[in-house]
Motif scaffolding. Structure first.
Motif, PDB file in Angstrom:
ATOM      1  N   GLY A 195       0.792  -1.217   0.000  1.00  0.00           N
ATOM      2  CA  GLY A 195       0.000   0.000   0.000  1.00  0.00           C
ATOM      3  C   GLY A 195       0.825   1.267   0.000  1.00  0.00           C
ATOM      4  O   GLY A 195       0.524   2.212  -0.714  1.00  0.00           O
ATOM      5  N   SER A 196       1.884   1.308   0.802  1.00  0.00           N
ATOM      6  CA  SER A 196       2.673   2.544   0.898  1.00  0.00           C
ATOM      7  C   SER A 196       3.433   2.833  -0.396  1.00  0.00           C
ATOM      8  O   SER A 196       3.562   3.982  -0.795  1.00  0.00           O
ATOM      9  N   ILE A 197       3.912   1.798  -1.069  1.00  0.00           N
ATOM     10  CA  ILE A 197       4.622   2.009  -2.337  1.00  0.00           C
ATOM     11  C   ILE A 197       3.639   2.484  -3.399  1.00  0.00           C
ATOM     12  O   ILE A 197       3.924   3.422  -4.142  1.00  0.00           O
ATOM     13  N   GLN A 198       2.469   1.850  -3.451  1.00  0.00           N
ATOM     14  CA  GLN A 198       1.464   2.237  -4.436  1.00  0.00           C
ATOM     15  C   GLN A 198       1.020   3.686  -4.210  1.00  0.00           C
ATOM     16  O   GLN A 198       0.903   4.451  -5.154  1.00  0.00           O
ATOM     17  N   GLN A 199       0.810   4.087  -2.949  1.00  0.00           N
ATOM     18  CA  GLN A 199       0.401   5.458  -2.653  1.00  0.00           C
ATOM     19  C   GLN A 199       1.486   6.440  -3.054  1.00  0.00           C
ATOM     20  O   GLN A 199       1.198   7.504  -3.592  1.00  0.00           O
ATOM     21  N   ALA A 200       2.729   6.085  -2.839  1.00  0.00           N
ATOM     22  CA  ALA A 200       3.834   6.968  -3.210  1.00  0.00           C
ATOM     23  C   ALA A 200       3.883   7.155  -4.723  1.00  0.00           C
ATOM     24  O   ALA A 200       4.132   8.260  -5.209  1.00  0.00           O
ATOM     25  N   GLU A 201       3.633   6.078  -5.474  1.00  0.00           N
ATOM     26  CA  GLU A 201       3.645   6.180  -6.929  1.00  0.00           C
ATOM     27  C   GLU A 201       2.490   7.034  -7.430  1.00  0.00           C
ATOM     28  O   GLU A 201       2.625   7.773  -8.390  1.00  0.00           O
ATOM     29  N   GLU A 202       1.336   6.928  -6.780  1.00  0.00           N
ATOM     30  CA  GLU A 202       0.186   7.723  -7.186  1.00  0.00           C
ATOM     31  C   GLU A 202       0.423   9.204  -6.924  1.00  0.00           C
ATOM     32  O   GLU A 202      -0.073  10.054  -7.640  1.00  0.00           O
ATOM     33  N   ARG A 203       1.177   9.542  -5.888  1.00  0.00           N
ATOM     34  CA  ARG A 203       1.452  10.937  -5.545  1.00  0.00           C
ATOM     35  C   ARG A 203       2.617  11.511  -6.338  1.00  0.00           C
ATOM     36  O   ARG A 203       2.768  12.722  -6.400  1.00  0.00           O
ATOM     37  N   SER A 204       3.455  10.662  -6.894  1.00  0.00           N
ATOM     38  CA  SER A 204       4.637  11.175  -7.583  1.00  0.00           C
ATOM     39  C   SER A 204       4.216  11.927  -8.841  1.00  0.00           C
ATOM     40  O   SER A 204       3.318  11.506  -9.557  1.00  0.00           O
ATOM     41  N   PRO A 205       4.850  13.055  -9.104  1.00  0.00           N
ATOM     42  CA  PRO A 205       4.485  13.838 -10.281  1.00  0.00           C
ATOM     43  C   PRO A 205       4.879  13.115 -11.561  1.00  0.00           C
ATOM     44  O   PRO A 205       5.805  12.304 -11.578  1.00  0.00           O
ATOM     45  N   GLU A 206       4.148  13.426 -12.604  1.00  0.00           N
ATOM     46  CA  GLU A 206       4.448  12.810 -13.891  1.00  0.00           C
ATOM     47  C   GLU A 206       5.768  13.354 -14.425  1.00  0.00           C
ATOM     48  O   GLU A 206       6.090  14.529 -14.246  1.00  0.00           O
ATOM     49  N   ARG A 207       6.496  12.507 -15.095  1.00  0.00           N
ATOM     50  CA  ARG A 207       7.776  12.909 -15.669  1.00  0.00           C
ATOM     51  C   ARG A 207       7.539  13.888 -16.816  1.00  0.00           C
ATOM     52  O   ARG A 207       6.654  13.682 -17.651  1.00  0.00           O
ATOM     53  N   LEU A 208       8.315  14.950 -16.834  1.00  0.00           N
ATOM     54  CA  LEU A 208       8.243  15.939 -17.904  1.00  0.00           C
ATOM     55  C   LEU A 208       9.465  15.794 -18.795  1.00  0.00           C
ATOM     56  O   LEU A 208      10.578  15.604 -18.314  1.00  0.00           O
ATOM     57  N   LEU A 209       9.240  15.870 -20.088  1.00  0.00           N
ATOM     58  CA  LEU A 209      10.304  15.679 -21.073  1.00  0.00           C
ATOM     59  C   LEU A 209      10.676  17.005 -21.717  1.00  0.00           C
ATOM     60  O   LEU A 209       9.828  17.875 -21.915  1.00  0.00           O
ATOM     61  N   THR A 210      11.930  17.127 -22.084  1.00  0.00           N
ATOM     62  CA  THR A 210      12.410  18.308 -22.801  1.00  0.00           C
ATOM     63  C   THR A 210      12.067  18.162 -24.282  1.00  0.00           C
ATOM     64  O   THR A 210      11.803  17.057 -24.766  1.00  0.00           O
ATOM     65  N   PRO A 211      12.082  19.268 -25.026  1.00  0.00           N
ATOM     66  CA  PRO A 211      11.863  19.157 -26.470  1.00  0.00           C
ATOM     67  C   PRO A 211      12.865  18.205 -27.144  1.00  0.00           C
ATOM     68  O   PRO A 211      12.513  17.472 -28.067  1.00  0.00           O
ATOM     69  N   GLY A 212      14.087  18.179 -26.654  1.00  0.00           N
ATOM     70  CA  GLY A 212      15.094  17.274 -27.216  1.00  0.00           C
ATOM     71  C   GLY A 212      14.749  15.814 -27.000  1.00  0.00           C
ATOM     72  O   GLY A 212      14.944  14.980 -27.888  1.00  0.00           O
ATOM     73  N   GLU A 213      14.232  15.492 -25.804  1.00  0.00           N
ATOM     74  CA  GLU A 213      13.844  14.108 -25.518  1.00  0.00           C
ATOM     75  C   GLU A 213      12.657  13.687 -26.380  1.00  0.00           C
ATOM     76  O   GLU A 213      12.627  12.575 -26.912  1.00  0.00           O
ATOM     77  N   VAL A 214      11.694  14.594 -26.547  1.00  0.00           N
ATOM     78  CA  VAL A 214      10.535  14.296 -27.397  1.00  0.00           C
ATOM     79  C   VAL A 214      10.989  14.139 -28.843  1.00  0.00           C
ATOM     80  O   VAL A 214      10.555  13.224 -29.546  1.00  0.00           O
ATOM     81  N   ALA A 215      11.875  15.010 -29.276  1.00  0.00           N
ATOM     82  CA  ALA A 215      12.380  14.946 -30.646  1.00  0.00           C
ATOM     83  C   ALA A 215      13.058  13.609 -30.928  1.00  0.00           C
ATOM     84  O   ALA A 215      12.880  13.023 -31.998  1.00  0.00           O
ATOM     85  N   THR A 216      13.797  13.117 -29.966  1.00  0.00           N
ATOM     86  CA  THR A 216      14.465  11.821 -30.125  1.00  0.00           C
ATOM     87  C   THR A 216      13.432  10.706 -30.298  1.00  0.00           C
ATOM     88  O   THR A 216      13.599   9.827 -31.142  1.00  0.00           O
ATOM     89  N   MET A 217      12.351  10.764 -29.517  1.00  0.00           N
ATOM     90  CA  MET A 217      11.317   9.730 -29.605  1.00  0.00           C
ATOM     91  C   MET A 217      10.631   9.723 -30.969  1.00  0.00           C
ATOM     92  O   MET A 217      10.298   8.667 -31.505  1.00  0.00           O
ATOM     93  N   PHE A 218      10.426  10.912 -31.545  1.00  0.00           N
ATOM     94  CA  PHE A 218       9.741  11.032 -32.838  1.00  0.00           C
ATOM     95  C   PHE A 218      10.714  11.067 -34.017  1.00  0.00           C
ATOM     96  O   PHE A 218      10.282  11.110 -35.162  1.00  0.00           O
ATOM     97  N   ARG A 219      11.996  11.125 -33.706  1.00  0.00           N
ATOM     98  CA  ARG A 219      13.045  11.209 -34.731  1.00  0.00           C
ATOM     99  C   ARG A 219      12.875  12.448 -35.611  1.00  0.00           C
ATOM    100  O   ARG A 219      12.885  12.383 -36.837  1.00  0.00           O
ATOM    101  N   VAL A 220      12.692  13.584 -34.919  1.00  0.00           N
ATOM    102  CA  VAL A 220      12.593  14.873 -35.594  1.00  0.00           C
ATOM    103  C   VAL A 220      13.510  15.855 -34.880  1.00  0.00           C
ATOM    104  O   VAL A 220      14.078  15.549 -33.841  1.00  0.00           O
ATOM    105  N   ASP A 221      13.625  17.044 -35.422  1.00  0.00           N
ATOM    106  CA  ASP A 221      14.423  18.098 -34.806  1.00  0.00           C
ATOM    107  C   ASP A 221      13.651  18.699 -33.635  1.00  0.00           C
ATOM    108  O   ASP A 221      12.420  18.802 -33.689  1.00  0.00           O
ATOM    109  N   PRO A 222      14.334  19.121 -32.569  1.00  0.00           N
ATOM    110  CA  PRO A 222      13.639  19.752 -31.442  1.00  0.00           C
ATOM    111  C   PRO A 222      12.792  20.969 -31.834  1.00  0.00           C
ATOM    112  O   PRO A 222      11.756  21.227 -31.241  1.00  0.00           O
TER     113      PRO A 222
END
Length: 77
Positions: A3-30
């Motif tokens: 329970g405590s691990i699951q609650q901690a995961e639910e409270r953790s903020p979502e990961r935010l990506l930089t334009p460069g990281e997104v660009a790498t995923m889509f294989r485009v320029d930032p």
């Protein structure tokens, strides 16, 4: 999962990506990712310093959608 691990995961903020990281995923320029955000194709968040960040879940969802569309065969009429 305990329970405590699951609650901690639910409270953790979502990961935010930089334009460069997104660009790498889509294989485009930032700069392309920045243009998509300006055009409203993908949501972005501005940091206090004015930099763009993208929600990882939204980016992965868009990538999955575009991948499905690209792999759907086109049938001749």
């Amino acid at each position: 999962m305990s329970g405590s691990i699951q609650q901690a995961e639910e409270r953790s903020p979502e990961r935010l990506l930089t334009p460069g990281e997104v660009a790498t995923m889509f294989r485009v320029d930032p700069k392309t990712v920045t243009r998509w955000a300006t055009a409203g194709r993908i949501g972005s968040i501005r940091t206090p310093g004015g930099h763009r960040r993208f929600r990882e879940s939204e980016v992965k969802s868009l990538l999955a959608t575009l991948t499905r569309e690209a792999s759907t065969p086109v049938t001749a009429s």
